[in-house]
Scaffold this active site. Structure first.
Site, PDB file in Angstrom:
ATOM      1  N   ARG A   1     -24.387   3.775   2.933  1.00 34.74           N
ATOM      2  CA  ARG A   1     -23.386   3.404   4.010  1.00 34.74           C
ATOM      3  C   ARG A   1     -23.812   2.958   5.302  1.00 34.74           C
ATOM      4  O   ARG A   1     -23.242   2.290   6.061  1.00 34.74           O
ATOM      5  CB  ARG A   1     -22.562   4.773   4.207  1.00 34.74           C
ATOM      6  CG  ARG A   1     -21.411   4.986   2.977  1.00 34.74           C
ATOM      7  CD  ARG A   1     -20.572   6.061   3.290  1.00 34.74           C
ATOM      8  NE  ARG A   1     -19.574   5.967   2.561  1.00 34.74           N
ATOM      9  CZ  ARG A   1     -18.847   6.967   2.013  1.00 34.74           C
ATOM     10  NH1 ARG A   1     -18.722   8.012   2.413  1.00 34.74           N
ATOM     11  NH2 ARG A   1     -17.706   6.658   1.368  1.00 34.74           N
TER      12      ARG A   1
ATOM     13  N   LYS B   1      -5.794  13.144 -12.883  1.00 32.11           N
ATOM     14  CA  LYS B   1      -4.416  13.321 -13.065  1.00 32.11           C
ATOM     15  C   LYS B   1      -3.455  12.199 -12.474  1.00 32.11           C
ATOM     16  O   LYS B   1      -3.640  11.463 -11.888  1.00 32.11           O
ATOM     17  CB  LYS B   1      -4.140  14.472 -11.652  1.00 32.11           C
ATOM     18  CG  LYS B   1      -4.722  15.594 -11.866  1.00 32.11           C
ATOM     19  CD  LYS B   1      -4.362  16.581 -10.858  1.00 32.11           C
ATOM     20  CE  LYS B   1      -5.448  17.013  -9.737  1.00 32.11           C
ATOM     21  NZ  LYS B   1      -5.183  17.197  -8.489  1.00 32.11           N
TER      22      LYS B   1
ATOM     23  N   GLY C   1     -14.428   5.799  -5.135  1.00 31.06           N
ATOM     24  CA  GLY C   1     -14.547   6.967  -5.655  1.00 31.06           C
ATOM     25  C   GLY C   1     -15.442   7.069  -6.802  1.00 31.06           C
ATOM     26  O   GLY C   1     -16.613   6.541  -6.995  1.00 31.06           O
TER      27      GLY C   1
ATOM     28  N   GLY D   1      -9.848   7.074  -0.893  1.00 31.77           N
ATOM     29  CA  GLY D   1      -8.557   7.191  -0.413  1.00 31.77           C
ATOM     30  C   GLY D   1      -8.055   6.134   0.147  1.00 31.77           C
ATOM     31  O   GLY D   1      -6.801   5.655  -0.099  1.00 31.77           O
TER      32      GLY D   1
HETATM   33  P1  AMP Z   1     -10.117  10.741 -10.069  1.00 29.33           P
HETATM   34  O1  AMP Z   1     -10.641  11.160  -8.867  1.00 29.33           O
HETATM   35  O2  AMP Z   1      -8.715  10.765 -10.463  1.00 29.33           O
HETATM   36  O3  AMP Z   1     -10.410   9.109 -10.243  1.00 29.33           O
HETATM   37  O4  AMP Z   1     -10.628  11.525 -11.436  1.00 29.33           O
HETATM   38  C1  AMP Z   1     -12.068  11.303 -11.660  1.00 29.33           C
HETATM   39  C2  AMP Z   1     -12.443  12.549 -12.580  1.00 29.33           C
HETATM   40  O5  AMP Z   1     -11.672  12.447 -13.813  1.00 29.33           O
HETATM   41  C3  AMP Z   1     -13.835  12.739 -12.899  1.00 29.33           C
HETATM   42  O6  AMP Z   1     -14.349  13.718 -12.287  1.00 29.33           O
HETATM   43  C4  AMP Z   1     -13.829  12.708 -14.456  1.00 29.33           C
HETATM   44  O7  AMP Z   1     -14.596  13.775 -15.033  1.00 29.33           O
HETATM   45  C5  AMP Z   1     -12.339  13.517 -14.700  1.00 29.33           C
HETATM   46  N1  AMP Z   1     -11.723  12.890 -16.219  1.00 29.33           N
HETATM   47  C6  AMP Z   1     -11.685  11.585 -16.576  1.00 29.33           C
HETATM   48  N2  AMP Z   1     -11.480  11.706 -17.845  1.00 29.33           N
HETATM   49  C7  AMP Z   1     -11.033  12.756 -18.163  1.00 29.33           C
HETATM   50  C8  AMP Z   1     -10.681  13.561 -19.407  1.00 29.33           C
HETATM   51  N3  AMP Z   1     -10.401  12.787 -20.605  1.00 29.33           N
HETATM   52  N4  AMP Z   1     -10.812  15.002 -19.317  1.00 29.33           N
HETATM   53  C9  AMP Z   1     -10.894  15.564 -18.173  1.00 29.33           C
HETATM   54  N5  AMP Z   1     -11.207  14.866 -16.955  1.00 29.33           N
HETATM   55  C10 AMP Z   1     -11.428  13.607 -17.040  1.00 29.33           C
END
Ligand code: AMP
Length: 390
Positions: free
Chosen positions: A34, A199, A349, A372
């Protein structure tokens, strides 16, 4: 949007909001990327004989004990090394010492002030965009340059506050980020969206905003299981976002040809990297199994949709990429995209972290630095940091 090149900055005192929110351990910078990203704007100001005041946040400051670990001084040292010139660190965010240093600055002199979030100890002045604080920082300089893309979706004193008081523009880093993201406003078709991560709730805004524009939305990661549940599949102990099953159902019903879900997944009975790697067809997940990655048939399916894509945006990993066994889906799709020079933007991210660790031969078209901020852009939201400059 005014960029630094549109301003007459020659010999001026400029205040630059940088993103020096670098990962630190035991007072040492682990990754200086960064800081490197900020050099183009700083060097441009040096070439224009500016007096340069830099400010940035680092981490979160909620209580006294957060101060020392979020001290910005190591950044001044690292920056000084990278620029090969003196960077004066002022161990305060306001006050006589800072004012004196600023008033006696010479051309091409650089000052970095202490972490802007030190001001959060006193009623969250930085994070709540206290108007007196923004006006104070603005009073130190003639021109404000915002080059911190990672906080552009927030209204803080160090971005919106300053911009409300003096002539302002964006720096090269924000310009680069926006130019890449703008390609998604009128994307060349076929336009494919890849969504993963944990999520559904985090991605609802993105789905709603992009579903009409996209030719296909390929869904993997933990969020795929809520869609699969909505389709009536047994998902065992896979991640489920109970509150959003209805949302998933509605999207599938409304856009049945656009939403592409996994057809197979890598499963385990425990959330760990220790079990044998096992792939199951989506209809055969047992009650005690959880899916941690897309399977090989899903990978092929996703590749098929990507093969003639002209624009791709990808947000969120397709599996638990932190585990070596379950990062395969994410890594292999990244490899396919970069090997075939498919124009893809990685939306911040975790997917950018996965990309950086993936050992690829070629680079991706654009890897966005702001998690974000990118997400909010993709949701079609106005970004306060930019609005203030407009
Ligand atoms: P996000 O911040 O929403 O992009 O989520 C990233 C996180 O989603 C990472 O830490 C991954 O480990 C988690 N992730 C991705 N696929 C899965 C899965 N099938 N089950 C549980 N966690 C997951």
């Amino acid at each position: 949007m005014k960029t630094v090149k549109d301003m007459n900055i020659e010999n001026k005192k400029v205040i630059i909001r940088c993103d020096f929110n670098v990962p630190m351990k035991d007072g040492k910078i682990i990754d200086n990327n960064r800081i490197k990203e900020s050099l183009q704007t700083i060097n441009y100001c040096l070439d224009n004989n500016c007096k340069i005041i830099l400010l940035s946040h680092l981490g979160r400051v909620k209580e006294e004990s957060d101060l020392e670990k979020n001290n910005l001084e190591p950044v001044a040292k690292e920056l000084s090394k990278l620029l090969d010139r003196k960077v004066t660190f002022i161990n305060e965010t306001r006050g006589e010492k800072l004012e004196h240093a600023v008033s006696s600055m010479k051309e091409k002199e650089i000052i970095l002030i202490q972490n802007t979030r030190y001001e959060d100890l006193d009623g969250k002045k930085e994070s709540k965009n206290d108007s007196e604080l923004g006006a104070y920082w603005a009073s130190l300089a003639d021109i404000f340059i915002n080059d911190a893309f990672g906080t552009i979706h927030r209204a803080h004193a160090s971005n919106v506050g300053i911009a409300s008081n003096i002539p302002s523009c964006i720096g090269f880093l924000i310009e680069k980020e926006l130019n890449a993201l703008k390609e998604l406003d009128n994307p060349e078709q076929p336009f494919i969206v890849i969504l993963g991560g944990a999520k559904v709730s985090d991605k609802i805004g993105v789905i709603e905003n992009l579903v009409t524009k996209a030719d296909k939305i390929l869904i993997g990661g933990g969020m795929a299981f809520t869609f699969l549940k909505a389709e009536g599949y047994e998902i065992g102990t896979s991640l489920l976002d109970n509150d959003n099953i209805d949302f998933c159902q509605k999207v599938i019903n409304k856009y049945p040809d656009k939403i592409i879900l996994p057809v197979d997944v890598a499963v385990t009975t425990e959330y760990s990297n220790e079990e044998e790697y096992k792939v199951k067809d989506i209809a055969s997940i047992e009650y005690n199994e959880m899916g941690l990655d897309i399977g090989p048939n899903t990978l092929e399916l996703f590749k098929k949709y990507l093969s003639d894509a002209k624009t791709v945006i990808w947000n969120g990993p397709l599996g638990v990429y932190e585990f070596s066994k379950y990062k395969k889906g994410t890594d292999k799709l990244l490899e396919y995209i970069t090997d075939n020079n498919i124009k893809a933007i990685l939306g911040g991210g975790d997917i950018v972290a996965a990309y950086k660790n993936a050992n690829l031969k070629n680079e991706v078209y654009h890897a966005s630095t702001g998690g974000g901020a990118t997400l909010e852009y993709l949701e079609g939201k106005k970004l306060p940091g930019l609005e203030a400059i407009k």
